[in-house]
Enzyme design. Structure first.
Site, PDB file in Angstrom:
ATOM      1  N   SER A 154      -0.969  15.277  26.570  1.00 29.75           N
ATOM      2  CA  SER A 154      -2.186  14.960  25.819  1.00 29.75           C
ATOM      3  C   SER A 154      -2.775  13.594  26.163  1.00 29.75           C
ATOM      4  O   SER A 154      -3.864  13.275  25.702  1.00 29.75           O
ATOM      5  CB  SER A 154      -1.927  15.024  24.311  1.00 29.75           C
ATOM      6  OG  SER A 154      -1.232  13.888  23.864  1.00 29.75           O
ATOM      7  N   LYS A 192      -0.444   7.753  21.073  1.00 27.94           N
ATOM      8  CA  LYS A 192      -1.852   8.126  20.952  1.00 27.94           C
ATOM      9  C   LYS A 192      -2.736   6.875  20.852  1.00 27.94           C
ATOM     10  O   LYS A 192      -2.264   5.766  20.588  1.00 27.94           O
ATOM     11  CB  LYS A 192      -2.072   8.962  19.685  1.00 27.94           C
ATOM     12  CG  LYS A 192      -1.443  10.347  19.708  1.00 27.94           C
ATOM     13  CD  LYS A 192      -2.143  11.282  20.665  1.00 27.94           C
ATOM     14  CE  LYS A 192      -1.593  12.692  20.573  1.00 27.94           C
ATOM     15  NZ  LYS A 192      -0.207  12.761  21.053  1.00 27.94           N
TER      16      LYS A 192
END
Length: 234
Positions: A154, A192
């Site tokens: 991701s 993230k």
């Protein structure tokens, strides 16, 4: 005020510089202070830098100079001003000599703790271990660091791929837009982009095929900021 180990290391470095103009290696410092790993030396050097006793010199891995000793006296010697002249014409003051730069020898590799795998996709538990990861010293700045092996895809648009080693600077705070290790519900960790979203926290991926994750602020605890990456080619 320095701890006993910090003062011992500063004294040991200064002794080597005074004797030969070069510092001891990380291995020599580790043995002199009876530490188990060079990561302990890295933490001590970072603490001395933060307290203003040493500073890193640019463009060299782990090159430092001593700025002061624990009593606050500067290491560099300065030229004294000349005594008053007897001539009718006064003499100009001699310029102050610049501080003498005393470099520490470059030490290319240090070891930092490798704390298992961290998700760059859906959150997974980041497992702790006693494994150490050798890291080029030039990749790390001030502060305490650890490493995590990336799992998932991701963050590929940020250049972070499955199997990379994320080098993390320990901290509990972050600014919007920084890549962080976020611990969710004290159980699962993920890598993230960090953003405030009103009273909530949004963790954004860097892959258009993945969706942002939004949590209550109380659910998320910052455990570090991304400082660098290591990648293996085999």
């Amino acid at each position: 005020m320095l701890t006993a180990k910090q003062q011992q290391l500063l004294s040991y470095i200064k002794h080597h510089l005074d004797q030969g103009g070069v510092s001891p290696s990380f291995e020599e410092m580790k043995e002199a202070l009876d530490l188990k790993s060079k990561s302990g030396i890295h933490r001590l050097i970072s603490a001395l830098e933060e307290r203003g006793f040493i500073r890193r010199l640019p463009n060299r891995a782990r090159a430092l100079e001593i700025l002061k000793l624990p009593d606050g006296m500067p290491v560099a010697e300065r030229t004294e001003e000349p005594a008053a002249a007897t001539s009718v014409t006064p003499l100009r003051k001699a310029p102050t000599a610049p501080a003498r730069t005393i470099p520490i020898a470059a030490n290319d590799v240090i070891e930092i703790p490798l704390h298992g795998r961290i998700a760059a996709g859906l959150p997974i538990e980041a497992m702790e271990s006693d494994t150490m990861l050798p890291v080029p010293a030039a990749l790390l700045g001030a502060g305490d660091h650890y490493a995590l092996e990336v799992s998932g895809d991701s963050m590929i648009e940020a250049g972070i791929f499955d199997g990379d080693f994320a080098l993390i600077q320990r901290t509990e705070t972050a600014r919007d837009g920084q890549i962080v290790v976020a611990l969710i519900d004290e159980n699962e960790a993920t890598l993230k982009y960090f953003h405030h979203d009103g009273r909530k926290v949004r963790l954004d991926p860097a892959n258009r095929d993945h969706e942002p994750q939004t949590y209550e602020a109380r659910q998320v605890r910052i455990q570090g900021r991304l400082a660098g990456l290591l990648r293996r080619y085999n």
